[in-house]
Design a protein around this motif. Structure first.
Motif, PDB file in Angstrom:
ATOM      1  N   HIS A 119       0.441  -1.086   0.000  1.00 32.14           N
ATOM      2  CA  HIS A 119      -0.006  -0.015  -0.010  1.00 32.14           C
ATOM      3  C   HIS A 119       0.791   1.310   0.138  1.00 32.14           C
ATOM      4  N   CYS A 148      -2.247  -2.255  -3.367  1.00 31.06           N
ATOM      5  CA  CYS A 148      -3.224  -2.035  -3.830  1.00 31.06           C
ATOM      6  C   CYS A 148      -4.762  -2.115  -2.881  1.00 31.06           C
ATOM      7  N   PHE A 149      -5.666  -0.533  -2.285  1.00 30.27           N
ATOM      8  CA  PHE A 149      -7.090  -1.118  -1.993  1.00 30.27           C
ATOM      9  C   PHE A 149      -7.878  -1.065  -3.253  1.00 30.27           C
ATOM     10  N   PRO A 179      -5.370   6.601  -0.877  1.00 32.31           N
ATOM     11  CA  PRO A 179      -6.023   5.282  -0.525  1.00 32.31           C
ATOM     12  C   PRO A 179      -6.264   4.515  -1.801  1.00 32.31           C
ATOM     13  N   ALA A 269      -8.742  -5.481  -1.708  1.00 31.04           N
ATOM     14  CA  ALA A 269      -7.395  -4.529  -2.157  1.00 31.04           C
ATOM     15  C   ALA A 269      -7.148  -5.634  -3.254  1.00 31.04           C
TER      16      ALA A 269
END
Length: 276
Positions: A119, A148-149, A179, A269
């Motif tokens: 992330h 990563c989200f 995010p 994710a």
């Protein structure tokens, strides 16, 4: 939007103070990510952990590949201090943590045989330029693995905060660091290709995002979400009566997710793999 200046200052300081709870919140994802990294990590060579935070991913990689030199880099001096403290005697010739810009450090210390990130890639102001710079610091054939989200609606910590605070999620306005900046699979694939990385796979992973646990998991969750995540800014800016109302609304919704001594929110994710 979360910028580099935020990570060098307030945001980085908060994440450093909360590293135990942030690691806990991402622990279920980390087991998938660490396994993906280990599956392509060479036995020797040099690896770069981008946005290494409190050091969890670097430490897991160091344990899995003792012969590999690992450099973790983060913008936050406080997070780097946490990582170095956690590494303790493990730190040395094969494990280093640097405070600085990952693009600068990668250019100075490359070439790298592996690049990874939990992330940490979603905060570059220009993702194509950043990925191109990282490609320039990678050996041909080097692997890139990062998480990563996925989209906001698939992440309960965001949608629950939106509902409790009573605000609509921000409208799409092109690329903004933050995010959910890498949530669109097609866009990320295009960025990688333009940056001379070959996208290999994008695994969509659902995981348990733990926000509270212990004797009073609701109090723990409210404390955590008042410091980390979308609700934190609104709570910080609210006047005392409004803050109390928001906390009560957030607590009511969080209680619905309590199972025993834990409060866990659904999260999703992507885990990307690419080759230089």
């Amino acid at each position: 939007m979360t910028s580099g200046m935020d990570w060098r200052g307030r945001v980085g300081d908060v994440w450093a103070a909360e590293w135990r709870r942030t690691d806990r919140s991402l622990a279920d994802l980390s087991r998938h990510l660490d396994a993906a990294i280990a599956s392509v990590a060479p036995e020797t060579g040099h690896a770069l952990d981008i946005g290494s935070g409190g050091g969890a991913t670097s430490l897991a990689l160091r344990a899995a590949r003792p012969g590999l030199c690992v450099t973790g880099v983060d913008l936050s001096a406080e997070l780097v201090a946490v990582a170095r403290g956690r590494a303790g005697e493990v730190a040395g010739d094969r494990l280093h943590f640097r405070c600085g810009d990952a693009l600068t450090v990668s250019a100075d210390e490359g070439p790298f045989d592996l690049m990874c990130s939990r992330h940490g890639v979603m905060f570059f102001p220009d993702p194509v330029a950043a990925l191109t710079s990282l490609r320039g610091a990678a050996r041909d054939g080097a692997r890139l693995v990062f998480s990563c989200f996925a989209e906001r609606v698939a992440n309960g910590f965001a949608t629950l905060a939106d509902a409790a605070i009573g605000v609509a999620p921000p409208e799409e306005q092109g690329y903004l660091p933050g995010p959910f900046a890498f949530a669109d699979m097609n866009r990320v694939s295009d960025w990688l290709t333009k940056s001379r990385w070959q996208p290999d796979s994008a695994a969509r992973v659902s995981f348990d995002y733990v926000v509270g646990e212990g004797r009073d998991p609701l109090e723990d969750a409210l404390s955590f979400l008042s410091k980390i995540g979308p609700a934190a800014r609104a709570l910080a800016q609210a006047a005392p009566p409004e803050r109390e109302r928001l906390l009560n609304a957030l607590g009511t919704r969080l209680a619905e997710y309590r199972v025993g001594d834990r409060i866990t929110l659904p999260a999703t994710a992507w885990i990307w793999q690419a080759t230089a």
